[in-house]
Design a protein around this motif. Structure first.
Motif, PDB file in Angstrom:
ATOM      1  N   ASP A   1      10.397  14.245 -10.453  1.00 12.56           N
ATOM      2  CA  ASP A   1       9.676  15.172 -11.329  1.00 12.56           C
ATOM      3  C   ASP A   1       8.477  15.730 -10.559  1.00 12.56           C
ATOM      4  OD1 ASP A   1       7.065  13.619 -12.056  1.00 12.56           O
ATOM      5  OD2 ASP A   1       8.666  12.156 -12.376  1.00 12.56           O
ATOM      6  N   GLY A   2       7.839  16.751 -11.119  1.00 11.20           N
ATOM      7  CA  GLY A   2       6.742  17.433 -10.437  1.00 11.20           C
ATOM      8  C   GLY A   2       5.568  16.542 -10.077  1.00 11.20           C
ATOM      9  N   VAL A   3       5.142  15.677 -10.992  1.00  5.82           N
ATOM     10  CA  VAL A   3       3.990  14.798 -10.750  1.00  5.82           C
ATOM     11  C   VAL A   3       4.301  13.806  -9.629  1.00  5.82           C
ATOM     12  CG1 VAL A   3       2.535  12.991 -11.759  1.00  5.82           C
ATOM     13  CG2 VAL A   3       3.064  15.040 -13.073  1.00  5.82           C
ATOM     14  N   THR A   4       5.462  13.170  -9.713  1.00  8.73           N
ATOM     15  CA  THR A   4       5.841  12.196  -8.684  1.00  8.73           C
ATOM     16  C   THR A   4       6.038  12.889  -7.350  1.00  8.73           C
ATOM     17  OG1 THR A   4       6.922  10.877 -10.397  1.00  8.73           O
ATOM     18  CG2 THR A   4       7.448  10.331  -8.116  1.00  8.73           C
ATOM     19  N   SER A   5       6.627  14.072  -7.362  1.00 11.53           N
ATOM     20  CA  SER A   5       6.817  14.851  -6.143  1.00 11.53           C
ATOM     21  C   SER A   5       5.472  15.128  -5.477  1.00 11.53           C
ATOM     22  CB  SER A   5       7.519  16.167  -6.468  1.00 11.53           C
ATOM     23  OG  SER A   5       7.659  16.966  -5.329  1.00 11.53           O
ATOM     24  N   ASP A   6       4.491  15.556  -6.259  1.00 12.43           N
ATOM     25  CA  ASP A   6       3.153  15.813  -5.714  1.00 12.43           C
ATOM     26  C   ASP A   6       2.556  14.550  -5.096  1.00 12.43           C
ATOM     27  OD1 ASP A   6       3.335  18.448  -6.513  1.00 12.43           O
ATOM     28  OD2 ASP A   6       1.975  18.219  -8.237  1.00 12.43           O
ATOM     29  N   GLU A   7       2.760  13.410  -5.734  1.00  9.22           N
ATOM     30  CA  GLU A   7       2.211  12.161  -5.206  1.00  9.22           C
ATOM     31  C   GLU A   7       2.901  11.752  -3.911  1.00  9.22           C
ATOM     32  OE1 GLU A   7       1.943   9.180  -8.251  1.00  9.22           O
ATOM     33  OE2 GLU A   7       0.698  10.465  -9.505  1.00  9.22           O
ATOM     34  N   VAL A   8       4.196  11.972  -3.820  1.00  5.21           N
ATOM     35  CA  VAL A   8       4.916  11.658  -2.581  1.00  5.21           C
ATOM     36  C   VAL A   8       4.435  12.575  -1.462  1.00  5.21           C
ATOM     37  CG1 VAL A   8       7.185  11.720  -1.444  1.00  5.21           C
ATOM     38  CG2 VAL A   8       6.923  10.610  -3.681  1.00  5.21           C
ATOM     39  N   TYR A   9       4.284  13.872  -1.754  1.00  4.42           N
ATOM     40  CA  TYR A   9       3.772  14.786  -0.731  1.00  4.42           C
ATOM     41  C   TYR A   9       2.345  14.429  -0.326  1.00  4.42           C
ATOM     42  CZ  TYR A   9       7.820  17.839  -0.632  1.00  4.42           C
ATOM     43  OH  TYR A   9       9.081  18.344  -0.443  1.00  4.42           O
TER      44      TYR A   9
ATOM     45  N   ARG B   1       0.840  -1.204   0.000  1.00  5.90           N
ATOM     46  CA  ARG B   1       0.000   0.000   0.000  1.00  5.90           C
ATOM     47  C   ARG B   1       0.880   1.262   0.000  1.00  5.90           C
ATOM     48  NH1 ARG B   1      -2.648  -0.696   4.543  1.00  5.90           N
ATOM     49  NH2 ARG B   1      -4.041  -2.182   3.586  1.00  5.90           N
ATOM     50  N   VAL B   2       1.902   1.274   0.854  1.00  3.42           N
ATOM     51  CA  VAL B   2       2.764   2.458   0.932  1.00  3.42           C
ATOM     52  C   VAL B   2       3.662   2.561  -0.308  1.00  3.42           C
ATOM     53  CG1 VAL B   2       4.757   1.586   2.235  1.00  3.42           C
ATOM     54  CG2 VAL B   2       4.008   3.909   2.579  1.00  3.42           C
ATOM     55  N   LEU B   3       4.088   1.433  -0.872  1.00  8.46           N
ATOM     56  CA  LEU B   3       4.869   1.475  -2.112  1.00  8.46           C
ATOM     57  C   LEU B   3       4.044   2.065  -3.248  1.00  8.46           C
ATOM     58  CD1 LEU B   3       6.807  -1.913  -1.968  1.00  8.46           C
ATOM     59  CD2 LEU B   3       7.750   0.403  -1.674  1.00  8.46           C
ATOM     60  N   ALA B   4       2.761   1.733  -3.299  1.00  9.60           N
ATOM     61  CA  ALA B   4       1.876   2.319  -4.313  1.00  9.60           C
ATOM     62  C   ALA B   4       1.727   3.819  -4.078  1.00  9.60           C
ATOM     63  CB  ALA B   4       0.516   1.629  -4.293  1.00  9.60           C
ATOM     64  N   ALA B   5       1.635   4.228  -2.811  1.00  6.97           N
ATOM     65  CA  ALA B   5       1.459   5.646  -2.489  1.00  6.97           C
ATOM     66  C   ALA B   5       2.649   6.486  -2.933  1.00  6.97           C
ATOM     67  CB  ALA B   5       1.221   5.819  -0.989  1.00  6.97           C
ATOM     68  N   VAL B   6       3.856   5.905  -2.911  1.00  7.73           N
ATOM     69  CA  VAL B   6       5.055   6.652  -3.325  1.00  7.73           C
ATOM     70  C   VAL B   6       5.521   6.242  -4.724  1.00  7.73           C
ATOM     71  CG1 VAL B   6       5.807   7.116  -0.962  1.00  7.73           C
ATOM     72  CG2 VAL B   6       6.689   5.096  -2.169  1.00  7.73           C
ATOM     73  N   ARG B   7       4.657   5.568  -5.444  1.00  9.58           N
ATOM     74  CA  ARG B   7       4.884   5.164  -6.841  1.00  9.58           C
ATOM     75  C   ARG B   7       6.102   4.258  -7.037  1.00  9.58           C
ATOM     76  NH1 ARG B   7       4.510   9.609 -11.129  1.00  9.58           N
ATOM     77  NH2 ARG B   7       4.558   7.744 -12.389  1.00  9.58           N
ATOM     78  N   LEU B   8       6.248   3.288  -6.149  1.00 12.25           N
ATOM     79  CA  LEU B   8       7.297   2.282  -6.324  1.00 12.25           C
ATOM     80  C   LEU B   8       6.718   0.901  -6.616  1.00 12.25           C
ATOM     81  CD1 LEU B   8       9.978   3.115  -3.598  1.00 12.25           C
ATOM     82  CD2 LEU B   8      10.232   3.240  -6.074  1.00 12.25           C
ATOM     83  N   ASP B   9       5.406   0.782  -6.648  1.00  8.69           N
ATOM     84  CA  ASP B   9       4.778  -0.520  -6.855  1.00  8.69           C
ATOM     85  C   ASP B   9       5.121  -1.109  -8.220  1.00  8.69           C
ATOM     86  OD1 ASP B   9       3.244   1.644  -7.804  1.00  8.69           O
ATOM     87  OD2 ASP B   9       1.385   0.508  -7.711  1.00  8.69           O
TER      88      ASP B   9
END
Length: 127
Positions: free
Chosen positions: A74-82, A14-22
């Motif tokens: 990048d901006g999109v991934t940064s927004d998703e991590v935040y 779940r957390v890997l998906a949230a930070v786009r590592l899934d």
């Protein structure tokens, strides 16, 4: 122990998906059991940053301080991590130190530091 005793594989995914590592993990030959080298040297800088965030989000803490946590993203991934930080840090204290203001809402306080002088803005929206 990954981050806390009660962490489950479902929590990890779940957390890997949230930070786009899934997607990365799904393509590793042995999934979560794949060696990634000493200090994650087989990962990019952004992947290492996101892995560090994932581990922090799975830990049992009340205060989390992150420094330049998305500098290699990048901006999109940064927004998703935040966004993941906002969701997982609800009810806890999160301190973000960054040169670029993150788009994270709501915030209780924003402190802008310019040449050593800080300006506190209660209830500000960063971004």
């Amino acid at each position: 122990m990954f981050a806390r005793e009660a962490v489950t594989e479902e929590d990890i995914h779940r957390v890997l998906a949230a930070v786009r590592l899934d997607d990365l993990v799904s393509h590793l030959p042995h999934g979560l059991d794949t060696p990634i080298g000493v200090e994650g040297l087989q990962l990019s800088g952004g992947e290492r940053q996101r892995l560090a965030v994932a581990r922090a989000l799975l830990a049992d803490w009340q205060v989390l301080v992150v420094v330049e946590v998305t500098s290699a993203l990048d901006g999109v991934t940064s927004d998703e991590v935040y966004n993941a930080l906002r969701v997982y840090c609800a009810g806890k204290t999160l301190v973000i130190i960054a040169h670029r203001l993150p788009r994270i809402d709501p915030t209780d306080q924003v402190v802008l530091v310019d040449q050593g002088a800080g300006t506190v803005t209660p209830g500000s929206r960063a971004g």
